[in-house]
Motif scaffolding. Structure first.
Motif, PDB file in Angstrom:
ATOM      1  N   PHE A 120       0.824  -1.206   0.000  1.00 24.05           N
ATOM      2  CA  PHE A 120       0.000   0.000   0.000  1.00 24.05           C
ATOM      3  C   PHE A 120       0.862   1.261   0.000  1.00 24.05           C
ATOM      4  O   PHE A 120       0.615   2.209  -0.762  1.00 24.05           O
ATOM      5  CB  PHE A 120      -0.919  -0.009   1.222  1.00 24.05           C
ATOM      6  CG  PHE A 120      -1.786   1.213   1.342  1.00 24.05           C
ATOM      7  CD1 PHE A 120      -2.874   1.391   0.500  1.00 24.05           C
ATOM      8  CD2 PHE A 120      -1.505   2.178   2.289  1.00 24.05           C
ATOM      9  CE1 PHE A 120      -3.675   2.525   0.608  1.00 24.05           C
ATOM     10  CE2 PHE A 120      -2.291   3.315   2.409  1.00 24.05           C
ATOM     11  CZ  PHE A 120      -3.379   3.488   1.560  1.00 24.05           C
ATOM     12  N   GLY A 121       1.885   1.291   0.851  1.00 28.25           N
ATOM     13  CA  GLY A 121       2.759   2.454   0.904  1.00 28.25           C
ATOM     14  C   GLY A 121       3.518   2.677  -0.387  1.00 28.25           C
ATOM     15  O   GLY A 121       3.699   3.819  -0.828  1.00 28.25           O
ATOM     16  N   SER A 122       3.976   1.596  -1.015  1.00 25.81           N
ATOM     17  CA  SER A 122       4.676   1.725  -2.299  1.00 25.81           C
ATOM     18  C   SER A 122       3.752   2.296  -3.365  1.00 25.81           C
ATOM     19  O   SER A 122       4.159   3.142  -4.168  1.00 25.81           O
ATOM     20  CB  SER A 122       5.204   0.359  -2.743  1.00 25.81           C
ATOM     21  OG  SER A 122       6.134  -0.152  -1.826  1.00 25.81           O
ATOM     22  N   THR A 123       2.508   1.843  -3.365  1.00 21.56           N
ATOM     23  CA  THR A 123       1.550   2.357  -4.341  1.00 21.56           C
ATOM     24  C   THR A 123       1.305   3.844  -4.145  1.00 21.56           C
ATOM     25  O   THR A 123       1.268   4.620  -5.117  1.00 21.56           O
ATOM     26  CB  THR A 123       0.219   1.590  -4.223  1.00 21.56           C
ATOM     27  OG1 THR A 123       0.457   0.189  -4.378  1.00 21.56           O
ATOM     28  CG2 THR A 123      -0.763   2.050  -5.286  1.00 21.56           C
ATOM     29  N   VAL A 124       1.165   4.273  -2.891  1.00 19.08           N
ATOM     30  CA  VAL A 124       0.946   5.693  -2.607  1.00 19.08           C
ATOM     31  C   VAL A 124       2.150   6.522  -3.048  1.00 19.08           C
ATOM     32  O   VAL A 124       1.999   7.608  -3.646  1.00 19.08           O
ATOM     33  CB  VAL A 124       0.657   5.898  -1.107  1.00 19.08           C
ATOM     34  CG1 VAL A 124       0.622   7.380  -0.762  1.00 19.08           C
ATOM     35  CG2 VAL A 124      -0.657   5.240  -0.729  1.00 19.08           C
ATOM     36  N   MET A 125       3.346   6.022  -2.808  1.00 20.81           N
ATOM     37  CA  MET A 125       4.541   6.766  -3.207  1.00 20.81           C
ATOM     38  C   MET A 125       4.658   6.862  -4.720  1.00 20.81           C
ATOM     39  O   MET A 125       5.088   7.893  -5.258  1.00 20.81           O
ATOM     40  CB  MET A 125       5.792   6.102  -2.622  1.00 20.81           C
ATOM     41  CG  MET A 125       5.964   6.299  -1.142  1.00 20.81           C
ATOM     42  SD  MET A 125       7.646   5.978  -0.592  1.00 20.81           S
ATOM     43  CE  MET A 125       8.527   7.337  -1.330  1.00 20.81           C
ATOM     44  N   HIS A 128       2.326   9.520  -6.021  1.00 23.16           N
ATOM     45  CA  HIS A 128       2.708  10.890  -5.684  1.00 23.16           C
ATOM     46  C   HIS A 128       4.190  11.148  -5.941  1.00 23.16           C
ATOM     47  O   HIS A 128       4.753  12.105  -5.397  1.00 23.16           O
ATOM     48  CB  HIS A 128       2.398  11.179  -4.212  1.00 23.16           C
ATOM     49  CG  HIS A 128       0.948  11.159  -3.884  1.00 23.16           C
ATOM     50  ND1 HIS A 128       0.285  10.002  -3.538  1.00 23.16           N
ATOM     51  CD2 HIS A 128       0.013  12.143  -3.853  1.00 23.16           C
ATOM     52  CE1 HIS A 128      -0.984  10.275  -3.297  1.00 23.16           C
ATOM     53  NE2 HIS A 128      -1.182  11.566  -3.483  1.00 23.16           N
ATOM     54  N   GLY A 280       1.739  13.168   0.246  1.00 18.08           N
ATOM     55  CA  GLY A 280       1.488  11.793  -0.186  1.00 18.08           C
ATOM     56  C   GLY A 280       2.750  10.963  -0.219  1.00 18.08           C
ATOM     57  O   GLY A 280       2.756   9.797   0.200  1.00 18.08           O
ATOM     58  N   THR A 281       3.854  11.546  -0.690  1.00 14.47           N
ATOM     59  CA  THR A 281       5.118  10.813  -0.735  1.00 14.47           C
ATOM     60  C   THR A 281       5.621  10.473   0.659  1.00 14.47           C
ATOM     61  O   THR A 281       6.032   9.340   0.929  1.00 14.47           O
ATOM     62  CB  THR A 281       6.172  11.650  -1.484  1.00 14.47           C
ATOM     63  OG1 THR A 281       5.698  11.933  -2.803  1.00 14.47           O
ATOM     64  CG2 THR A 281       7.488  10.900  -1.570  1.00 14.47           C
ATOM     65  N   SER A 283       3.848  10.345   3.510  1.00 13.61           N
ATOM     66  CA  SER A 283       2.942   9.409   4.188  1.00 13.61           C
ATOM     67  C   SER A 283       3.081   7.997   3.625  1.00 13.61           C
ATOM     68  O   SER A 283       3.001   7.017   4.378  1.00 13.61           O
ATOM     69  CB  SER A 283       1.496   9.889   4.057  1.00 13.61           C
ATOM     70  OG  SER A 283       1.108   9.965   2.697  1.00 13.61           O
ATOM     71  N   GLY A 284       3.283   7.895   2.317  1.00 14.53           N
ATOM     72  CA  GLY A 284       3.504   6.568   1.737  1.00 14.53           C
ATOM     73  C   GLY A 284       4.757   5.913   2.271  1.00 14.53           C
ATOM     74  O   GLY A 284       4.775   4.720   2.592  1.00 14.53           O
ATOM     75  N   THR A 287       4.197   4.799   5.799  1.00 11.78           N
ATOM     76  CA  THR A 287       3.397   3.570   5.795  1.00 11.78           C
ATOM     77  C   THR A 287       4.276   2.353   5.553  1.00 11.78           C
ATOM     78  O   THR A 287       4.109   1.302   6.181  1.00 11.78           O
ATOM     79  CB  THR A 287       2.297   3.657   4.730  1.00 11.78           C
ATOM     80  OG1 THR A 287       1.481   4.804   4.978  1.00 11.78           O
ATOM     81  CG2 THR A 287       1.428   2.411   4.746  1.00 11.78           C
TER      82      THR A 287
END
Length: 365
Positions: A120-125, A128, A280-281, A283-284, A287
């Motif tokens: 999930f964190g990789s996807t968010v990074m 963004h 976003g970066t 927080s990702g 995460t």
């Protein structure tokens, strides 16, 4: 993003994902080979021995890692470093899952949740990821490398690495997992810059530009070989001495931070980011760190969904805070039998079994 850039983006994304699979599998093969050597009584790598060079599983892991690094190398040529580097978390997931099957390293419910958070964190990074400045030639790359900020950063990296290798590693390398991993991580930030420059040069070479006559191309190649050699050597030592589920996630965190810092200084990509993109970066990445913490910090706790009712039942029995408060008379002397208290607490499940039997009074992170 035009069609050409979109094609490069997806090529880089596919190469980055495939590289994590190869690299995650290489950790398992190399660790398997080192365990076989340790079982036969061979000298450990951290003690100056080179018996691992005779183990075919170690060589297979090295070849697989070479394939993964080659794919990673190509990914940096097609996509920004801030897109490729965070996807390295997937190698943590691959390594953790394969370790539970081939190395008998338990992956409990905490580890599974950690793997999901890493994805999930990789996807968010990725969503963004900041867009780096356009560097289309070695000439433009040379101008970036001449920036005073990057020169100061590179000098700090070289000096700190030499200090760790010459003074810290011989004394504390086999006691603290951070020593070898710090060496790999800070050197890795320079290797990514070299890979980016070489990727640009290779793309120019295919376009018909005579980049082989450029001194910068060969300087980057020599620097890359030196950096990768140091990384492989000290990563192998860390894997030989410490648990794979500890080495892999910590290496990812430090390596990602180092690469992102180097990329930000070299390409100044964060200056053009919006507030939402920066949030976003960050927080990702946080995460991912939480996921990695869950993946290895609680790896020795024997906990799964089936045992959840038992843990809740024990928690209610051992909860002393739910008892009503009763004032004690001041003139009464109370004698406590410690042996009976210990037996009573054990009977009620006051202490979790995993902490009592596995941690031996210590907490490892």
């Amino acid at each position: 993003m035009d069609a050409a850039n979109r094609t490069d983006f997806y090529i880089g994304l596919a190469l980055a994902v495939s590289s994590t699979i190869f690299i995650g599998g290489s950790f398992i093969l190399k660790k398997k080979g080192l365990l076989r050597l340790a079982k036969n009584g061979s000298t450990r790598a951290g003690q100056g021995g080179y018996a691992y060079l005779k183990e075919w599983l170690w060589w297979a892991g090295l070849i697989l890692m070479g394939i993964g690094e080659a794919a990673n190398f190509a990914a940096y040529a097609f996509a920004p470093a801030t897109l490729v580097t965070p996807l390295g978390a997937l190698s943590v997931l691959v390594s953790a899952v394969l370790s539970s099957y081939f190395l008998s390293e338990r992956l409990n419910i905490h580890g599974k949740i950690g793997c999901v958070l890493c994805i999930f964190g990789s996807t968010v990074m990725v969503l963004h990821a900041p867009q780096e400045e356009e560097v289309a030639s070695l000439t433009a790359m040379a101008e970036k490398l001449k920036d005073p900020g990057f020169i100061a950063f590179a000098v700090c990296i070289v000096v700190s690495s030499l200090a760790l290798i010459l003074f810290v590693a011989p004394r504390y390398g086999q006691k603290n997992v951070l020593v070898y991993i710090l060496i790999c991580s800070v050197i890795g930030s320079l290797s990514v810059s070299c890979v980016k420059g070489l990727g640009i040069g290779i793309k120019e070479l295919f376009a018909g530009t005579a980049v082989l006559k450029e001194p910068l191309f060969w300087a980057l190649l020599i620097c890359l070989v030196i950096c990768i050699s140091i990384q492989i050597s000290y990563l192998n030592k860390a894997l030989d001495i410490f648990n794979t589920s500890i080495v892999t996630p910590i290496y990812y965190v430090f390596f990602t931070v180092s690469v992102m810092a180097c990329s930000a200084i070299l390409f100044k990509e964060w200056l053009r980011m919006s507030t939402d993109g920066a949030a976003g970066t960050v927080s990702g990445f946080l995460t991912i760190i939480i996921g990695i913490f869950l993946l290895h910090a609680f790896k020795d706790i024997n906990f799964n969904l089936d045992s959840l009712p038992l843990y809740l039942h024990r928690g209610r029995q051992g909860n002393t805070w739910s008892q009503p408060y009763v004032a004690l008379p001041t003139d009464v002397t109370i004698t406590v039998d410690q042996s009976n208290l210990t037996k009573e607490r054990s009977a009620k499940g006051f202490f979790p079994e995993s902490l009592d039997k596995r941690s031996n009074g210590k907490f490892f992170i």
